[in-house]
Design a protein around this motif. Structure first.
Motif, PDB file in Angstrom:
ATOM      1  N   ASP A 235       7.922  56.148 -69.400  1.00 15.99           N
ATOM      2  CA  ASP A 235       7.628  55.995 -70.824  1.00 15.99           C
ATOM      3  C   ASP A 235       6.256  55.335 -70.998  1.00 15.99           C
ATOM      4  O   ASP A 235       6.135  54.108 -70.997  1.00 15.99           O
ATOM      5  N   LEU A 236       5.232  56.151 -71.171  1.00 20.79           N
ATOM      6  CA  LEU A 236       3.875  55.629 -71.318  1.00 20.79           C
ATOM      7  C   LEU A 236       3.691  54.880 -72.634  1.00 20.79           C
ATOM      8  O   LEU A 236       2.737  54.114 -72.781  1.00 20.79           O
ATOM      9  N   GLY A 237       4.614  55.075 -73.576  1.00 19.01           N
ATOM     10  CA  GLY A 237       4.528  54.353 -74.842  1.00 19.01           C
ATOM     11  C   GLY A 237       4.645  52.850 -74.663  1.00 19.01           C
ATOM     12  O   GLY A 237       4.153  52.074 -75.494  1.00 19.01           O
ATOM     13  N   LEU A 238       5.276  52.415 -73.575  1.00 18.04           N
ATOM     14  CA  LEU A 238       5.399  50.981 -73.315  1.00 18.04           C
ATOM     15  C   LEU A 238       4.039  50.325 -73.116  1.00 18.04           C
ATOM     16  O   LEU A 238       3.873  49.125 -73.372  1.00 18.04           O
ATOM     17  N   LEU A 239       3.060  51.094 -72.657  1.00 18.58           N
ATOM     18  CA  LEU A 239       1.734  50.535 -72.407  1.00 18.58           C
ATOM     19  C   LEU A 239       1.027  50.125 -73.696  1.00 18.58           C
ATOM     20  O   LEU A 239       0.033  49.387 -73.647  1.00 18.58           O
ATOM     21  N   SER A 240       1.525  50.573 -74.841  1.00 21.63           N
ATOM     22  CA  SER A 240       0.930  50.175 -76.118  1.00 21.63           C
ATOM     23  C   SER A 240       1.320  48.759 -76.514  1.00 21.63           C
ATOM     24  O   SER A 240       0.729  48.182 -77.433  1.00 21.63           O
TER      25      SER A 240
END
Length: 449
Positions: A235-240
């Motif tokens: 989940d690359l959204g966590l990097l936000s």
């Protein structure tokens, strides 16, 4: 057990190379093959833990890791050694992040710093005892014994988990993102394998560049897939989330530089300074001893200064603590090297624990499994790159000087380069907000919502 294994391999590497008829620098594949397996299988650990229950998965992982350790000790050639290390990596991929998940799901945010400190303090027993125990076992028995020691440790650990850790109810993680797992696993394996073989007579250089090119292409495909998938494996959204993205991205640079040290240091002491495996282990365990001493101090330090100030200042100290190893020469008294390494262990321990704790400060509960999987993957990937950085530096120096074995100059170049890589984390740390992770650190604590 996992940390013990990681710390003893580097100490035993020269003896392993001699027994298997390999160059010690090229035998770094014994370390990177394990780390690549971790990178490939950790992304699925969160889904598996949710689907089957973290306690059950944790116990099975201990069995796999322990059994694979026995197989590593029985290996008679490089091929069987690498295969057993890959199997060991499969067990470690499920063991470490799932164990962390068992803790995170039962701890409030305000207790997270204390809990993470307690979690990592026993884990440091591995690095503290690993180098001296590994050195003694290598000299007195065989390098194979450093893997067989995992058998009783694993048996005791399995019994303790069965007796004391309660099961958490399995959750519905949704369908498995098989395509995402395949893409990410393939990309990481290709990139590390390609970097591991650059400029070295392991495979034809055409194969090396093909792996690197294909790895880059697959990585782009994996990123594109993760951005479009409804429930991606990664989940690359966590990097936000700023407090998660910074330790994952900028923190990777720190872990690469720090990861080169456990590979370079034992080889320096044994191949250049002429120390035995036992003597080398008694010196290098100073790093872990310094880390262990630092653990009880981390909470008051973070409460007083906050995550941003600590990470900014400590990045400089940690970089200096690695680069200063380039000053070591055979004329240095072992006690002087010991004290320098212990001081460096203090700063690296503070950095690792601060980043690991801050990473989960603002992650929603329903994202913890995905966050632990991504954290574990990037941690192991960066450590693998650290080993690659060390071995590539030695190989480049040997080629430059036209020598068949690394000398002091090659190792000095490796230490300086590792320190510079650590220092490159600084811009990311500077971008943190002054109150980043305040709910966890207690520094200028925000009023309750």
């Amino acid at each position: 057990m996992q940390n013990l294994d990681s710390s003893v391999v580097a100490t035993a590497l020269p003896a392993m190379a001699a027994d298997l008829g390999r160059d010690p620098v090229h035998l770094s594949v014994a370390i990177t093959s394990y780390l690549v397996a971790l990178c490939v299988f950790i992304p699925v650990s969160g889904w598996v833990a949710d689907r089957f229950g973290p306690r059950r998965v944790f116990m099975l992982a201990i069995v796999v890791f322990t059994g694979a350790s026995a197989l590593v000790g029985l290996s008679q050639g490089l091929g069987t050694l690498v295969a057993a290390r890959v199997l060991q990596g499969l067990g470690g991929a499920m063991m470490v992040p799932v164990g962390r998940l068992l803790l995170l799901r039962r701890v409030r945010k305000e207790e997270l710093l204390t809990a993470m400190t307690w979690l990592t303090m026993p884990a440091l027993l591995g690095p503290v005892f690993g180098p001296p125990v590994g050195g003694l076992l290598t000299d007195m028995v065989s390098w194979r014994a450093v893997f067989w020691i995992n058998i009783p440790v694993g048996a005791i650990g399995l019994l303790l988990v069965w007796r004391f850790i309660p099961e958490l109810e399995p959750q519905d993680p949704g369908p498995l993102d098989g395509r995402g797992l395949t893409l990410w696993g393939l990309s990481l394996a290709l990139l590390v394998s390609g970097l591991e073989t650059v400029g070295r007579p392991i495979v034809p250089q055409g194969v090396t560049f093909a792996m690197l090119g294909l790895g880059a292409a697959v990585t782009l495909a994996a990123i594109r897939h993760s951005r479009r998938a409804t429930r991606p494996a990664v989940d690359l959204g966590l990097l936000s989330i700023p407090t998660f993205g910074m330790p994952m991205l900028s923190g990777t640079l720190f872990r690469i530089g720090a990861g080169a040290l456990p590979f370079l240091l034992p080889l320096t002491l044994q191949l250049v300074f002429g120390l035995s495996a036992s003597a080398s282990g008694l010196v290098t365990f100073a790093t872990a001893l310094g880390a262990l001493v630092m653990k009880p101090l981390i909470r008051p330090v973070l409460r007083r200064f906050g995550f941003r100030t600590v990470l900014v200042a400590n990045t400089v100290l940690a970089a200096a603590g690695v680069a200063v190893c380039a000053l070591f020469t055979p004329s240095w008294p072992p006690i002087a090297i010991f004290l320098v390494l212990a001081a460096g262990g203090l700063s690296r321990s503070l950095q690792f624990t601060s980043m690991a704790t801050m990473a989960f400060a603002d992650v929603p509960t329903n994202k913890l499994a995905a966050a632990t999987a991504m954290t574990g993957t990037l941690q192991q990937f960066s450590v693998a790159l650290g080993v690659v950085l060390g071995s590539l530096t030695l190989s480049a120096g040997m080629a430059w000087h036209g020598t068949e074995s690394p000398g002091l100059a090659e190792f000095q170049m490796g230490f300086v380069l590792a320190g510079l890589v650590i220092l490159s984390m600084l811009p990311g740390a500077l971008r943190l907000a002054p109150d980043a992770g305040a709910r966890v650190s207690g520094h200028k604590a925000l009023p309750p919502a």
